[in-house]
Structures are given as C-alpha cells and as structure tokens.
Design an enzyme around this catalytic site. Structure first.
Site, PDB file in Angstrom:
ATOM      1  N   ALA A 115       0.800  -1.226   0.000  1.00  0.00           N
ATOM      2  CA  ALA A 115       0.000   0.000   0.000  1.00  0.00           C
ATOM      3  C   ALA A 115       0.843   1.292   0.000  1.00  0.00           C
ATOM      4  CB  ALA A 115      -0.973  -0.030   1.180  1.00  0.00           C
TER       5      ALA A 115
ATOM      6  N   ARG B 294      -5.660   0.149  -9.087  1.00  0.00           N
ATOM      7  CA  ARG B 294      -6.064  -0.862  -8.096  1.00  0.00           C
ATOM      8  C   ARG B 294      -7.041  -0.203  -7.113  1.00  0.00           C
ATOM      9  NH1 ARG B 294      -1.394  -4.404  -5.510  1.00  0.00           N
ATOM     10  NH2 ARG B 294      -3.108  -5.896  -5.321  1.00  0.00           N
TER      11      ARG B 294
ATOM     12  N   GLN C 266       3.550 -13.520  -2.218  1.00  0.00           N
ATOM     13  CA  GLN C 266       4.330 -12.396  -1.671  1.00  0.00           C
ATOM     14  C   GLN C 266       5.125 -12.820  -0.433  1.00  0.00           C
ATOM     15  OE1 GLN C 266       1.158 -12.217  -2.673  1.00  0.00           O
ATOM     16  NE2 GLN C 266       0.637 -10.215  -3.502  1.00  0.00           N
TER      17      GLN C 266
ATOM     18  N   ASP D 155      -4.127  -2.729   3.917  1.00  0.00           N
ATOM     19  CA  ASP D 155      -4.351  -1.896   2.729  1.00  0.00           C
ATOM     20  C   ASP D 155      -5.386  -0.811   2.980  1.00  0.00           C
ATOM     21  OD1 ASP D 155      -3.255  -4.598   1.671  1.00  0.00           O
ATOM     22  OD2 ASP D 155      -2.883  -3.079   0.136  1.00  0.00           O
TER      23      ASP D 155
ATOM     24  N   ASN E 197      -6.692  -6.572   4.215  1.00  0.00           N
ATOM     25  CA  ASN E 197      -5.299  -6.908   3.916  1.00  0.00           C
ATOM     26  C   ASN E 197      -5.321  -8.128   2.997  1.00  0.00           C
ATOM     27  OD1 ASN E 197      -2.425  -6.473   4.257  1.00  0.00           O
ATOM     28  ND2 ASN E 197      -2.395  -8.365   5.454  1.00  0.00           N
ATOM     29  N   LYS E 198      -4.162  -8.545   2.589  1.00  0.00           N
ATOM     30  CA  LYS E 198      -4.022  -9.654   1.631  1.00  0.00           C
ATOM     31  C   LYS E 198      -4.918 -10.841   1.992  1.00  0.00           C
ATOM     32  CE  LYS E 198      -2.225  -9.679  -1.367  1.00  0.00           C
ATOM     33  NZ  LYS E 198      -2.956  -9.362  -2.626  1.00  0.00           N
TER      34      LYS E 198
HETATM   35  O1  MRU Z   1      -1.521  -7.194  -3.506  1.00  0.00           O
HETATM   36  P1  MRU Z   1      -0.400  -6.613  -2.715  1.00  0.00           P
HETATM   37  O2  MRU Z   1       0.830  -7.439  -2.745  1.00  0.00           O
HETATM   38  O3  MRU Z   1      -0.153  -5.171  -3.053  1.00  0.00           O
HETATM   39  O4  MRU Z   1      -0.943  -6.647  -1.216  1.00  0.00           O
HETATM   40  C1  MRU Z   1      -0.166  -6.048  -0.234  1.00  0.00           C
HETATM   41  C2  MRU Z   1      -0.629  -6.313   1.138  1.00  0.00           C
HETATM   42  O5  MRU Z   1      -1.666  -6.891   1.363  1.00  0.00           O
HETATM   43  C3  MRU Z   1       0.228  -5.758   2.242  1.00  0.00           C
HETATM   44  O6  MRU Z   1       0.071  -6.511   3.405  1.00  0.00           O
HETATM   45  C4  MRU Z   1      -0.191  -4.312   2.528  1.00  0.00           C
HETATM   46  O7  MRU Z   1      -0.217  -3.542   1.386  1.00  0.00           O
HETATM   47  C5  MRU Z   1       0.692  -3.677   3.535  1.00  0.00           C
HETATM   48  S1  MRU Z   1       2.247  -3.150   2.858  1.00  0.00           S
HETATM   49  C6  MRU Z   1       3.056  -2.336   4.111  1.00  0.00           C
END
Ligand code: MRU
Length: 352
Positions: free
Chosen positions: A54, A95, A202, A243, A253-254
């Site tokens: 994010a 996004r 990730q 996020d 979050n993810k």
């Molecule tokens: O789809 P992504 O890889 O952008 O998702 C990211 C996440 O879910 C992270 O946990 C979140 O952005 C925090 S980053 C400090």
C-alpha cells in the site's frame, strides 16, 4: 540491515523524467529495476504488482502524477490543473483496495489546488516537493511503527506474518516487518514464520527473501499451516500490514489475513495490524465499505505451473484481499501510537 538500506522500492529520476521501481514480480530470482517514463507504464506496473504494497503504491502514484505535470506543455495553472486531474484519475484506476493510492493522489491534488494562479514552474516545483515529502514521511512513519510494535514484543518470540509488509512495500523498513528489522539490530533473536501467501506468493518470494537477506531466522509456511504452528505454541504474536482500515477497525489486507486472525484468536495469539495513518480511511464506516480487488482466475490455476493444475475452463474466484473483522484484532499499531478496542474511539482520537 543491508536489504533495508540497499534496496529502494520506488524512486524518482528527475533528470530522466522517470520513475524507477524494483520489479517485485521477478524476486527472489532477479533484482532488477525498471525505468518507467509513461503514465501507462506506471499504471501497468501498479496493476501487475511490479510495484506493490500500500505505501509503495502511493509513493509511485505521487511521483507518477508529478511526472505527468512536469511533462505538460500547459502555460498556465488552469490547463495544467485539467491535465493533472486526468492523470490522477487514470492512476487511481489501477487498483481499488489500498487507500494509500487515493490518499497520495488526493494529497498531490490538494497541493496543486493550493497553487492556483501561480506560474506553472512554481506549481511543478511544489508537486515535486510534495511527492518527495510523501516518500520521506513514509520512511519515518514506518520506523516509528516499528518502534511502537517492538515495545509490545520480547526477545526470542516466535512471530507469524502474512503477505509482504516489508521494506519493499514501503519507502523503507516496512510496517509489519519494521519491528523485526529493528529487533534484529538489537539482538531480539525473533523466529519468524512467513506464510507463502497464495496465489501471488508475496510471503515466499518477498518476505522470506527480505528476512533471509537480513539474517533473520525465517521459516516458510503454506497458508494452511498457520493452525498447526499456533497450536504447537510456536507463535507468540501475528504481525500483518494492511491496505485499508475502516473507522471501526475492520481491516482489509491480503487474502488469507482474516483466516489467520480467526485461528490466532482460537489459540490465544495476539493479532497486531501495523498501519500507517495514511492507510486508515475514516470515510469507510466498516469493512463493508471497502472495495475488494478481484483478479484473474489464472493467477490461481496456471500462473506458477509448467502445466495447468486445474481443469481447463474451471471457474476460479480470486479476491486479492479480505477483511479481518475488528473483533479479531488485538491492536492497531500506528505511528501515532497503539490503538486498542474499541477501535471507533481510538481511531477517531488519533485521526483528529
Ligand atoms: O496485492 P499486494 O501485494 O499489493 O498486497 C499487499 C498487502 O496486502 C500488504 O500486506 C499491505 O499492502 C501492507 S504493505 C506495508
């Protein structure tokens, strides 16, 4: 801490009119930086997760709209403003879930709004300063989150994290990984479990890589192994990034974070969300207001495989994020302090 000091996820090359990003899709095999010079390239890099996390997305977008303004041939504020607004809308469409994207773009827009009537060179200089400020502030914010989180942890703890909320997801340090890096420097000797984080890995590709590079004791897990390690008593705390946090503490979050929080509650493991205030969206009353990005099913069925591992033509549901209900969150750790339930009150207080 070499990975934290040496790897820069996003930066501006003002002389080349370019955004330089670390291509996160190539890690851990290749450390390659991309030079992006068009708005379309920047949009694509955000959409494809070449730059991701994010805060990093917000920084990329801030520099992106600065570049759009810089290259504009407009000779007065009104025309520059119109072009800039188009560029802002375009990058905002890359996004939907991470609010930092919109937060950074709105901040850039306000900066230009405030320049009304000024010569275009002055407007461009103001936008450059604002984009740099967004980047520099994020570094300080992440470090402070790291200190605030570290104060809740003890040496030797087992920690579990999901996705990547590390240095490459931010300007520096990360959010959920910041206390791990600070603790590593201070001899905390944490044992970290990294969920691989299906479907885009990730955790395996980025978190395991970052922590291993930094010399942290890290063990990779499939997402469905969180229960066994918690039941075994190997995890003293879960630390995740986010996020978007709604006003009531519900946290996007993810995908998989919500599962983790429910399992953590079952086994009495504290569940901490590390959140810069730029990720807190007081306009969302609850998690129901957060738009969840849906991505292509092929990321599940074919992306990592030489031959398909699912029947041809199978339907696949691929939400990139889920919402962790506030009741499963022990605390939200921000740069302005640690917020405990009831989150409505605590978040309203720090967001005043
Ligand atoms: O789809 P992504 O890889 O952008 O998702 C990211 C996440 O879910 C992270 O946990 C979140 O952005 C925090 S980053 C400090």
């Amino acid at each position: 801490m070499s990975v934290v000091d040496d790897v820069v996820s996003v930066r501006l090359d003002d002389e080349k009119n370019a955004l330089i990003i670390l291509d996160q899709t190539l890690l851990p095999g290749e450390t390659k930086y991309l030079t992006l010079t068009t708005q379309q390239q920047i949009w694509d890099a955000i959409y494809r997760l070449q730059v991701r996390g994010a805060p990093a997305i917000g920084i990329a977008a801030a520099y992106g709209v600065y570049l759009a303004a810089k290259e504009s041939s407009a000779t007065e504020w009104t025309a520059l403003h119109a072009e800039f607004t188009e560029a802002r809308k375009f990058l905002a469409s890359a996004r939907p879930t991470a609010v930092n994207l919109f937060w950074a773009l709105d901040r850039m827009q306000r900066c230009l709004d405030d320049c009304e009537g000024q010569p275009v060179d002055r407007c461009k200089a103001a936008l450059l300063a604002e984009a740099h400020a967004i980047r520099e502030e994020d570094e300080q914010v992440c470090k402070t989150i790291g200190e605030n989180a570290l104060a809740l942890l003890r040496p030797g703890m087992g920690l579990l994290t999901h996705c990547n909320a590390g240095t490459i997801a931010t300007a520096k340090y990360g959010t959920a990984l910041a206390p791990i890096y600070l603790g590593q420097d201070r001899g905390y000797d944490f044992h970290v479990f990294a969920d691989e984080t299906r479907p885009l890995l990730q955790g395996a590709r980025l978190t395991a890589w970052e922590l291993h590079q930094a010399g942290v004791d890290v063990t990779l897990l499939c997402d469905d192994m969180c229960s066994i390690v918690m039941k075994n008593g190997w995890v003293d705390a879960c630390l995740v990034g986010c996020d978007r946090v709604a006003a009531n503490g519900d946290t996007a979050n993810k995908i998989g974070t919500s599962t983790l929080s429910i399992v953590a509650r079952r086994y009495g493991v504290p569940f901490y969300v590390c959140a810069p205030t730029s990720t807190i969206d007081m306009n969302c009353t609850s998690g129901n207001d957060i738009q969840i990005e849906l991505r292509q099913g092929s990321e599940i069925s074919t992306l990592w495989y030489k031959t398909p591992k699912a029947p041809a033509g199978i339907k696949a549901y691929n939400p990139a994020f889920d919402v962790t209900d506030n009741e499963f969150i022990t605390a939200i750790i921000t740069e302005k302090g640690v917020v405990y339930p009831p989150f409505e009150r605590g978040l309203a207080e720090i967001m005043k």
